[in-house]
Write a protein that holds these residues in place. Structure first.
Motif, PDB file in Angstrom:
ATOM      1  N   UNK A   1      35.650 112.273  48.698  1.00 49.16           N
ATOM      2  CA  UNK A   1      35.021 112.398  50.182  1.00 49.16           C
ATOM      3  C   UNK A   1      36.266 113.018  51.030  1.00 49.16           C
ATOM      4  N   UNK A   2      36.682 113.840  50.806  1.00 50.87           N
ATOM      5  CA  UNK A   2      36.805 114.860  51.746  1.00 50.87           C
ATOM      6  C   UNK A   2      35.602 116.523  52.198  1.00 50.87           C
ATOM      7  N   UNK A   3      35.283 116.155  50.894  1.00 48.63           N
ATOM      8  CA  UNK A   3      33.233 116.863  51.154  1.00 48.63           C
ATOM      9  C   UNK A   3      32.726 116.117  51.813  1.00 48.63           C
ATOM     10  N   UNK A   4      32.640 114.478  51.788  1.00 46.05           N
ATOM     11  CA  UNK A   4      31.769 113.596  52.279  1.00 46.05           C
ATOM     12  C   UNK A   4      32.504 113.822  54.034  1.00 46.05           C
ATOM     13  N   UNK A   5      33.554 113.473  54.199  1.00 46.25           N
ATOM     14  CA  UNK A   5      34.346 114.006  55.257  1.00 46.25           C
ATOM     15  C   UNK A   5      33.848 115.037  56.288  1.00 46.25           C
ATOM     16  N   UNK A   6      33.851 116.437  55.264  1.00 44.12           N
ATOM     17  CA  UNK A   6      33.689 117.466  55.972  1.00 44.12           C
ATOM     18  C   UNK A   6      31.683 117.621  56.559  1.00 44.12           C
ATOM     19  N   UNK A   7      31.247 117.130  54.904  1.00 52.39           N
ATOM     20  CA  UNK A   7      29.416 116.855  55.401  1.00 52.39           C
ATOM     21  C   UNK A   7      29.498 116.036  56.863  1.00 52.39           C
TER      22      UNK A   7
ATOM     23  N   UNK B   1      22.302 108.952  65.191  1.00 50.81           N
ATOM     24  CA  UNK B   1      22.727 107.146  64.821  1.00 50.81           C
ATOM     25  C   UNK B   1      23.495 106.471  66.127  1.00 50.81           C
ATOM     26  N   UNK B   2      23.632 107.658  67.233  1.00 51.55           N
ATOM     27  CA  UNK B   2      23.987 107.385  68.416  1.00 51.55           C
ATOM     28  C   UNK B   2      25.585 106.770  68.003  1.00 51.55           C
ATOM     29  N   UNK B   3      26.404 107.428  66.720  1.00 48.03           N
ATOM     30  CA  UNK B   3      27.764 107.234  66.951  1.00 48.03           C
ATOM     31  C   UNK B   3      27.627 107.953  65.479  1.00 48.03           C
ATOM     32  N   UNK B   4      29.568 108.572  65.841  1.00 51.08           N
ATOM     33  CA  UNK B   4      29.463 109.063  64.301  1.00 51.08           C
ATOM     34  C   UNK B   4      29.322 108.449  63.793  1.00 51.08           C
ATOM     35  N   UNK B   5      29.293 108.814  62.237  1.00 51.16           N
ATOM     36  CA  UNK B   5      28.827 107.910  60.355  1.00 51.16           C
ATOM     37  C   UNK B   5      30.373 108.025  60.000  1.00 51.16           C
ATOM     38  N   UNK B   6      31.378 108.595  60.484  1.00 54.33           N
ATOM     39  CA  UNK B   6      32.245 108.610  59.784  1.00 54.33           C
ATOM     40  C   UNK B   6      33.199 107.011  59.955  1.00 54.33           C
ATOM     41  N   UNK B   7      34.117 106.646  59.405  1.00 53.82           N
ATOM     42  CA  UNK B   7      34.933 105.199  59.354  1.00 53.82           C
ATOM     43  C   UNK B   7      33.821 104.232  59.841  1.00 53.82           C
ATOM     44  N   UNK B   8      32.352 104.708  58.786  1.00 53.37           N
ATOM     45  CA  UNK B   8      31.390 102.908  59.543  1.00 53.37           C
ATOM     46  C   UNK B   8      31.333 102.586  58.394  1.00 53.37           C
TER      47      UNK B   8
ATOM     48  N   UNK C   1      39.014 108.070  52.194  1.00 53.27           N
ATOM     49  CA  UNK C   1      38.598 108.835  53.123  1.00 53.27           C
ATOM     50  C   UNK C   1      37.638 109.254  54.398  1.00 53.27           C
ATOM     51  N   UNK C   2      36.208 108.913  54.028  1.00 50.86           N
ATOM     52  CA  UNK C   2      35.508 108.920  54.605  1.00 50.86           C
ATOM     53  C   UNK C   2      35.044 107.617  55.688  1.00 50.86           C
TER      54      UNK C   2
END
Length: 222
Positions: free
Chosen positions: A63-69, A84-91, A169-170
């Motif tokens: 999860x941390x690796x994906x969060x950084x990536x 995408x027009x918005x951050x991908x994390x927490x979607x 995490x992501x």
């Protein structure tokens, strides 16, 4: 008192995330497994290790690796945000990506074992008759591997359904959006909602048991 909508919301989100992730991971694993059986890459050992790494790493590390990536601090995350027009994390899509990554190794290993279990002379005979590689794959390899295909998908589905650490995490734990059954169970236990947590746990255990039972039967017949 939890409403029916609140109770079934994580169930719905889990099924949506799991179905999408299991198909994405299945298609990726299918391509990777077929490529690995056709030729040995120059860095074959490193590539195989990379494919299987999410299976042994702690989910929080994945999860941390994906969060950084995928986050704003990386060029890839910035590119995705622009696209995408918005951050991908927490979607919702972040939850799908997390489940896809952790489900991939199980599917890949199962499909690879299935592809290697066939007599290579069948494919060689088809080549001598002028068959193209995609025809060999379509009309010989896939029909002979159907049990492994089904088993691989089931194992990936079950793994994606139970994903917790990387998703938290992501993708976070947003009710109605990214809150899956594992994260909802964690939150319910923390809040002292034992009956609700137990209901969700029994639901996951029963469903996972049925999936694993089917996969065992399929592998036994393979």
């Amino acid at each position: 008192m939890m409403t029916a909508m609140e109770f079934w919301s994580p169930v719905t989100v889990s099924l949506q995330v799991t179905v999408a992730a299991s198909w994405f991971s299945f298609l990726l694993a299918l391509a990777a497994a077929w490529a690995s059986t056709r030729r040995r890459w120059a860095n074959h050992v490193a590539m195989e290790t990379l494919f299987m790494l999410p299976l042994v790493l702690p989910p929080s590390v994945v999860g941390y690796g994906l969060l950084v990536l995928l986050g704003r601090e990386s060029w890839f995350g910035q590119w995705l945000e622009t696209l995408w027009g918005q951050p991908l994390v927490f979607t919702w899509w972040a939850a799908v990506i997390a489940a896809t990554v952790v489900a991939f190794p199980l599917i890949y290993q199962t499909l690879k074992s299935g592809f290697h279990s066939h007599d290579p002379e069948l494919a060689d005979a088809a080549r001598t008759m002028g068959a193209q590689e995609w025809q060999i794959f379509r009309y010989i390899i896939l029909p002979l591997s159907w049990r492994h295909l089904v088993t691989g998908y089931i194992l990936g589905f079950a793994r994606a359904l139970g994903e917790f650490g990387a998703t938290l995490m992501v993708a976070g734990n947003i009710p109605g959006k990214t809150q899956t059954l594992p994260t909802a169970i964690y939150l319910a236990v923390e809040a002292g909602q034992e009956e609700t947590a137990l209901s969700w746990v029994l639901m996951v255990v029963l469903f996972s048991f049925l999936l694993m039972a089917v996969s065992r039967v399929m592998l036994r017949k393979a």
